[in-house]
Scaffold this motif. Structure first.
Motif, PDB file in Angstrom:
ATOM      1  N   PRO A   2      39.560   9.045  14.920  1.00 31.64           N
ATOM      2  CA  PRO A   2      39.668   9.644  13.546  1.00 31.64           C
ATOM      3  C   PRO A   2      38.543  10.515  13.052  1.00 31.64           C
ATOM      4  O   PRO A   2      37.245   9.887  13.231  1.00 31.64           O
ATOM      5  CB  PRO A   2      40.087   8.564  12.303  1.00 31.64           C
ATOM      6  CG  PRO A   2      39.184   7.276  12.962  1.00 31.64           C
ATOM      7  CD  PRO A   2      39.252   7.434  14.608  1.00 31.64           C
ATOM      8  N   ALA A   3      38.764  11.798  12.794  1.00 28.89           N
ATOM      9  CA  ALA A   3      37.685  12.542  12.236  1.00 28.89           C
ATOM     10  C   ALA A   3      37.836  12.710  10.819  1.00 28.89           C
ATOM     11  O   ALA A   3      39.132  12.868   9.977  1.00 28.89           O
ATOM     12  CB  ALA A   3      38.100  14.143  12.797  1.00 28.89           C
ATOM     13  N   PHE A   4      36.606  12.487  10.169  1.00 26.13           N
ATOM     14  CA  PHE A   4      36.556  12.464   8.665  1.00 26.13           C
ATOM     15  C   PHE A   4      35.977  13.785   8.010  1.00 26.13           C
ATOM     16  O   PHE A   4      34.991  14.409   8.835  1.00 26.13           O
ATOM     17  CB  PHE A   4      35.786  11.321   7.942  1.00 26.13           C
ATOM     18  CG  PHE A   4      36.136  10.102   8.541  1.00 26.13           C
ATOM     19  CD1 PHE A   4      37.466   9.414   8.019  1.00 26.13           C
ATOM     20  CD2 PHE A   4      35.967   9.401   9.743  1.00 26.13           C
ATOM     21  CE1 PHE A   4      38.012   8.066   8.314  1.00 26.13           C
ATOM     22  CE2 PHE A   4      36.389   8.361  10.131  1.00 26.13           C
ATOM     23  CZ  PHE A   4      37.558   7.728   9.550  1.00 26.13           C
ATOM     24  N   THR A   5      36.529  14.151   6.818  1.00 28.11           N
ATOM     25  CA  THR A   5      35.595  15.286   6.118  1.00 28.11           C
ATOM     26  C   THR A   5      34.366  14.993   5.563  1.00 28.11           C
ATOM     27  O   THR A   5      34.038  13.532   5.488  1.00 28.11           O
ATOM     28  CB  THR A   5      36.480  15.782   4.902  1.00 28.11           C
ATOM     29  OG1 THR A   5      36.381  14.678   4.019  1.00 28.11           O
ATOM     30  CG2 THR A   5      37.989  16.226   5.210  1.00 28.11           C
ATOM     31  N   PRO A   6      33.245  15.797   5.452  1.00 28.10           N
ATOM     32  CA  PRO A   6      32.128  15.554   5.067  1.00 28.10           C
ATOM     33  C   PRO A   6      32.105  14.507   3.754  1.00 28.10           C
ATOM     34  O   PRO A   6      31.126  13.602   3.540  1.00 28.10           O
ATOM     35  CB  PRO A   6      31.503  16.679   4.698  1.00 28.10           C
ATOM     36  CG  PRO A   6      31.959  17.615   5.759  1.00 28.10           C
ATOM     37  CD  PRO A   6      33.226  17.173   5.933  1.00 28.10           C
ATOM     38  N   GLU A   7      33.084  14.876   2.642  1.00 30.70           N
ATOM     39  CA  GLU A   7      33.137  13.955   1.686  1.00 30.70           C
ATOM     40  C   GLU A   7      33.723  12.673   1.933  1.00 30.70           C
ATOM     41  O   GLU A   7      33.305  11.460   1.066  1.00 30.70           O
ATOM     42  CB  GLU A   7      34.194  14.470   0.552  1.00 30.70           C
ATOM     43  CG  GLU A   7      33.565  15.980  -0.067  1.00 30.70           C
ATOM     44  CD  GLU A   7      33.447  17.081   0.909  1.00 30.70           C
ATOM     45  OE1 GLU A   7      34.290  17.151   1.953  1.00 30.70           O
ATOM     46  OE2 GLU A   7      32.741  18.245   0.682  1.00 30.70           O
ATOM     47  N   GLN A   8      34.651  12.384   2.918  1.00 27.77           N
ATOM     48  CA  GLN A   8      35.061  11.129   3.411  1.00 27.77           C
ATOM     49  C   GLN A   8      34.149  10.120   3.756  1.00 27.77           C
ATOM     50  O   GLN A   8      34.106   9.044   3.531  1.00 27.77           O
ATOM     51  CB  GLN A   8      36.331  11.612   4.389  1.00 27.77           C
ATOM     52  CG  GLN A   8      37.618  11.866   3.572  1.00 27.77           C
ATOM     53  CD  GLN A   8      38.573  12.253   4.440  1.00 27.77           C
ATOM     54  OE1 GLN A   8      38.425  12.279   5.661  1.00 27.77           O
ATOM     55  NE2 GLN A   8      40.105  12.101   4.170  1.00 27.77           N
ATOM     56  N   LEU A   9      33.359  10.802   4.671  1.00 29.17           N
ATOM     57  CA  LEU A   9      32.194  10.327   5.122  1.00 29.17           C
ATOM     58  C   LEU A   9      31.340   9.485   4.039  1.00 29.17           C
ATOM     59  O   LEU A   9      30.485   8.653   4.341  1.00 29.17           O
ATOM     60  CB  LEU A   9      31.263  11.129   6.088  1.00 29.17           C
ATOM     61  CG  LEU A   9      31.940  11.437   7.571  1.00 29.17           C
ATOM     62  CD1 LEU A   9      31.065  12.441   8.211  1.00 29.17           C
ATOM     63  CD2 LEU A   9      32.254  10.222   8.171  1.00 29.17           C
ATOM     64  N   GLN A  10      31.038   9.800   2.933  1.00 33.07           N
ATOM     65  CA  GLN A  10      30.508   9.474   1.607  1.00 33.07           C
ATOM     66  C   GLN A  10      31.136   8.441   1.107  1.00 33.07           C
ATOM     67  O   GLN A  10      30.626   7.661   0.086  1.00 33.07           O
ATOM     68  CB  GLN A  10      30.075  10.499   0.662  1.00 33.07           C
ATOM     69  CG  GLN A  10      29.019  11.599   1.515  1.00 33.07           C
ATOM     70  CD  GLN A  10      28.784  12.644   0.354  1.00 33.07           C
ATOM     71  OE1 GLN A  10      27.723  13.343   0.161  1.00 33.07           O
ATOM     72  NE2 GLN A  10      29.394  12.798  -0.780  1.00 33.07           N
TER      73      GLN A  10
ATOM     74  N   GLY B 141      22.911  10.219  -7.818  1.00 31.04           N
ATOM     75  CA  GLY B 141      23.719  11.408  -7.636  1.00 31.04           C
ATOM     76  C   GLY B 141      24.162  11.732  -6.419  1.00 31.04           C
ATOM     77  O   GLY B 141      24.870  12.868  -5.951  1.00 31.04           O
ATOM     78  N   ARG B 142      23.223  11.401  -5.313  1.00 26.71           N
ATOM     79  CA  ARG B 142      23.015  11.955  -4.044  1.00 26.71           C
ATOM     80  C   ARG B 142      23.207  10.560  -3.072  1.00 26.71           C
ATOM     81  O   ARG B 142      22.282   9.811  -2.720  1.00 26.71           O
ATOM     82  CB  ARG B 142      21.804  12.696  -3.601  1.00 26.71           C
ATOM     83  CG  ARG B 142      21.537  13.101  -2.332  1.00 26.71           C
ATOM     84  CD  ARG B 142      22.524  13.920  -1.765  1.00 26.71           C
ATOM     85  NE  ARG B 142      23.447  13.539  -0.869  1.00 26.71           N
ATOM     86  CZ  ARG B 142      24.575  14.026  -0.410  1.00 26.71           C
ATOM     87  NH1 ARG B 142      24.754  15.227  -0.666  1.00 26.71           N
ATOM     88  NH2 ARG B 142      25.355  13.480   0.386  1.00 26.71           N
ATOM     89  N   PRO B 143      24.401  10.384  -2.355  1.00 32.58           N
ATOM     90  CA  PRO B 143      24.520   9.254  -1.489  1.00 32.58           C
ATOM     91  C   PRO B 143      23.821   9.276  -0.287  1.00 32.58           C
ATOM     92  O   PRO B 143      23.453  10.630   0.349  1.00 32.58           O
ATOM     93  CB  PRO B 143      25.943   9.262  -1.209  1.00 32.58           C
ATOM     94  CG  PRO B 143      26.803   9.971  -2.359  1.00 32.58           C
ATOM     95  CD  PRO B 143      25.599  10.871  -2.838  1.00 32.58           C
ATOM     96  N   ALA B 144      23.338   7.985   0.330  1.00 31.85           N
ATOM     97  CA  ALA B 144      22.341   8.117   1.361  1.00 31.85           C
ATOM     98  C   ALA B 144      20.923   8.498   1.069  1.00 31.85           C
ATOM     99  O   ALA B 144      19.988   8.656   1.880  1.00 31.85           O
ATOM    100  CB  ALA B 144      22.907   9.052   2.529  1.00 31.85           C
ATOM    101  N   MET B 145      20.646   9.187  -0.121  1.00 37.21           N
ATOM    102  CA  MET B 145      19.259   9.600  -0.322  1.00 37.21           C
ATOM    103  C   MET B 145      18.142   8.375  -0.684  1.00 37.21           C
ATOM    104  O   MET B 145      18.968   7.563  -1.277  1.00 37.21           O
ATOM    105  CB  MET B 145      19.048  10.500  -1.280  1.00 37.21           C
ATOM    106  CG  MET B 145      17.851  11.288  -1.427  1.00 37.21           C
ATOM    107  SD  MET B 145      17.705  12.778  -2.592  1.00 37.21           S
ATOM    108  CE  MET B 145      17.832  12.082  -3.994  1.00 37.21           C
TER     109      MET B 145
ATOM    110  N   GLY C  44      22.107   8.637  10.990  1.00 40.05           N
ATOM    111  CA  GLY C  44      23.479   9.264  10.727  1.00 40.05           C
ATOM    112  C   GLY C  44      23.942   8.628   9.523  1.00 40.05           C
ATOM    113  O   GLY C  44      25.202   8.729   9.413  1.00 40.05           O
ATOM    114  N   ALA C  45      23.338   7.962   8.711  1.00 43.94           N
ATOM    115  CA  ALA C  45      23.970   7.250   7.568  1.00 43.94           C
ATOM    116  C   ALA C  45      24.383   8.233   6.379  1.00 43.94           C
ATOM    117  O   ALA C  45      23.817   9.456   6.313  1.00 43.94           O
ATOM    118  CB  ALA C  45      22.963   6.373   6.733  1.00 43.94           C
ATOM    119  N   ARG C  46      25.355   7.970   5.733  1.00 45.55           N
ATOM    120  CA  ARG C  46      26.023   8.919   4.728  1.00 45.55           C
ATOM    121  C   ARG C  46      26.529   8.401   3.400  1.00 45.55           C
ATOM    122  O   ARG C  46      26.781   8.904   2.373  1.00 45.55           O
ATOM    123  CB  ARG C  46      27.273   9.622   5.253  1.00 45.55           C
ATOM    124  CG  ARG C  46      27.155  10.550   6.406  1.00 45.55           C
ATOM    125  CD  ARG C  46      26.383  11.742   6.013  1.00 45.55           C
ATOM    126  NE  ARG C  46      26.117  12.590   7.064  1.00 45.55           N
ATOM    127  CZ  ARG C  46      25.108  12.890   8.021  1.00 45.55           C
ATOM    128  NH1 ARG C  46      24.242  11.861   7.706  1.00 45.55           N
ATOM    129  NH2 ARG C  46      24.966  13.515   8.891  1.00 45.55           N
TER     130      ARG C  46
END
Length: 506
Positions: free
Chosen positions: A10-18, A78-82, A305-307
């Motif tokens: 499955p491929a995910f959109t950048p938003e879905q990866l968060q 407000g910024r996931p993975a930061m 590669g964490a999101r």
């Protein structure tokens, strides 16, 4: 909806990866988040200890601050993975306060800085990020990469010769392993491999344990023991305000950088007040405060590669477990392994495209100047906030200088009705461009009637109104009349409100 790709993955959109829920439902993505958090935690330990030394406090203060900052911002940021933790920029700001007044005043300043950040966040300070040009962003990133590399140089000076082949092996792993497999983060493999080599071979090289004692207990809730007086506020106020601005600037710049890397948008207003909440929590546990960490964030987002917020939360949790429960093992990690990881982060962070000859040739000289100014000042001062501030200032000056020359004035003279001179002004008129407007008219040679046609221009500030007043006054002294025509509604209202009230100092 997920789209199936080759191999039925499955491929995910950048938003879905968060999505935190999506990561929990995918063992592969969850493994990436967990391992990313672990690598960041390992990299945070020597950094937090080093920043504690800069601030003049016990290493435990920096380590506990990194734990509380990371865990808190995982929920309110407000910024996931930061990654947010104790940082060098904050340590540099607060070091004089610790030296003059001690730890309790530092903790009080951290809590006050958090309050300032919440207020600034809720009042929209994050929106000011739109005024930071791309050239300043590129300069910020490149300067940061240079500072990360420079911070590792002392770890390679005056050390046993075995440090150099170990560092080279670590670099070989972090750069080479991703070409073979990305199943496990290369930085984690480098740390584990070099630790096993030094332990099994009984090699004596600098280790994490040499940086300072690791805590053996959990942080406890406590408030600073300072007098509740106006004098105390006078002492901590300037440090708290500086800490708030430096922390917000670094955090928002880092968030913007991660936005670009992940092709997603962060909630910068939430990130701003979230940093404030995290600093208040950190202060209540006796920590030294902090903000977003670009180096560790790059490890988490680029190298691992964490999101999602999971990696940020686990970075804090793993940090606490490592230093409290597994401190004896963590203290054995050779500094050569962490140096290799940070050099890799430095190389990955630097925007190499920005210094290619073809890029530099294509860019306007003003853009290159802004980028260079940001890099030079940041590296010279070791302060990202100062570098970005200077970069923005240089960009503003060069922009104003460039725009000032876009205004043109065309003169035409007709002989009907006793003669009339018409000046057609084209361009945006503000303080930089309107100062030259006064010299564009033939006051002595023009006939008695003069028309200034402004239909292709716009008046932006009081300087332009003052320039028009000076022009009309100069013609009046020559016994000539002036009509200003063609003003748009906004310009006409401004001139009606300010004309004749500003003086004509020409």
């Amino acid at each position: 909806m997920a789209v199936k790709t080759a191999g039925d993955a499955p491929a995910f959109t950048p938003e879905q990866l968060q999505s935190v829920r999506g990561a929990w439902m995918s063992p592969r993505r969850l493994k990436t988040e967990v391992l990313g958090g672990l690598v960041v935690a390992l990299a945070l330990i020597p950094e937090a200890i080093a920043f504690s030394i800069i601030a003049g406090v016990d290493p435990r203060i920096g380590l506990f601050a990194s734990f509380t900052m990371a865990v808190t911002i995982a929920f309110v940021g407000g910024r996931p993975a930061m990654i947010s933790a104790a940082t060098g920029a904050v340590a540099l700001v607060t070091a004089p306060l610790v030296k003059s007044h001690g730890l309790d005043y530092l903790v009080a300043a951290v809590i006050l800085a958090g309050i300032f950040q919440i207020v600034l966040g809720l009042t929209g300070v994050a929106k000011l990020m739109r005024f930071i040009p791309l050239s300043v962003m590129v300069g910020f990133v490149n300067a940061l990469a240079i500072l990360i590399f420079m911070s590792q140089v002392p770890e390679l000076m005056g050390v046993p010769w075995l440090v150099y082949p170990l560092t080279a092996l670590g670099l070989l792993i972090v750069f080479g392993l991703p070409r073979l497999t990305k199943a496990v983060p290369a930085p984690l493999v480098a740390i584990v491999a070099l630790t096993l080599i030094t332990v099994t071979a009984a090699v004596v090289v600098p280790t994490v344990g040499d940086k300072g004692a690791l805590p053996d207990s959990l942080p406890s809730l406590s408030l600073p023991n300072v007098p509740n007086t106006f004098e105390t506020l006078q002492v901590i106020f300037p440090f708290a305000l500086a800490m708030a601005f430096v922390g917000l600037l670094e955090s928002l710049m880092t968030a913007k950088l991660v936005d670009d890397i992940t092709d997603t948008r962060s909630a910068k207003t939430r990130e701003a007040w979230g940093q404030g909440v995290a600093n208040i929590v950190t202060g209540c546990f006796g920590g030294m405060g902090g903000c977003a960490m670009i180096g560790q964030t790059m490890i988490n987002v680029k190298a691992s590669g964490a999101r999602t917020r999971i990696s940020t939360f686990l970075a804090g949790v793993f940090l606490l477990i490592l230093v409290v429960a597994l401190g004896d093992i963590v203290s054995l990690i050779p500094m050569a392994a962490l140096v290799a990881v940070m050099i890799f982060v430095s190389v990955a962070t630097f925007d190499w495209h920005s210094i290619r000859p073809a890029t530099l040739k294509a860019l306007p000289k003003s853009e290159t100047t802004v980028m260079a100014a940001t890099v030079v000042v940041t590296v010279a001062t070791h302060n990202l906030a100062v570098g970005v501030g200077v970069g923005v200032l240089v960009a503003m000056v060069l922009f104003a200088r460039r725009v000032a020359h876009f205004v043109t004035v065309e003169r035409s003279v007709t002989e009907d009705d006793g003669g009339r001179a018409t000046y057609r002004v084209d361009g945006e008129l503000f303080f930089a461009s309107s100062n030259d407007l006064y010299t564009q008219f033939e006051y002595a040679l023009d006939p008695e009637r003069v028309v200034i046609d402004m239909r292709d221009s716009h008046l932006w500030d009081a300087s332009t109104i003052a320039a028009l007043d000076a022009i009309t006054e100069k013609y009046r002294q020559h016994g000539k009349s002036v009509d200003v025509v063609g003003l748009n509604q906004a310009s006409a209202l401004m001139r009606e409100r300010l004309a004749g009230r500003l003086g004509a100092g020409h």
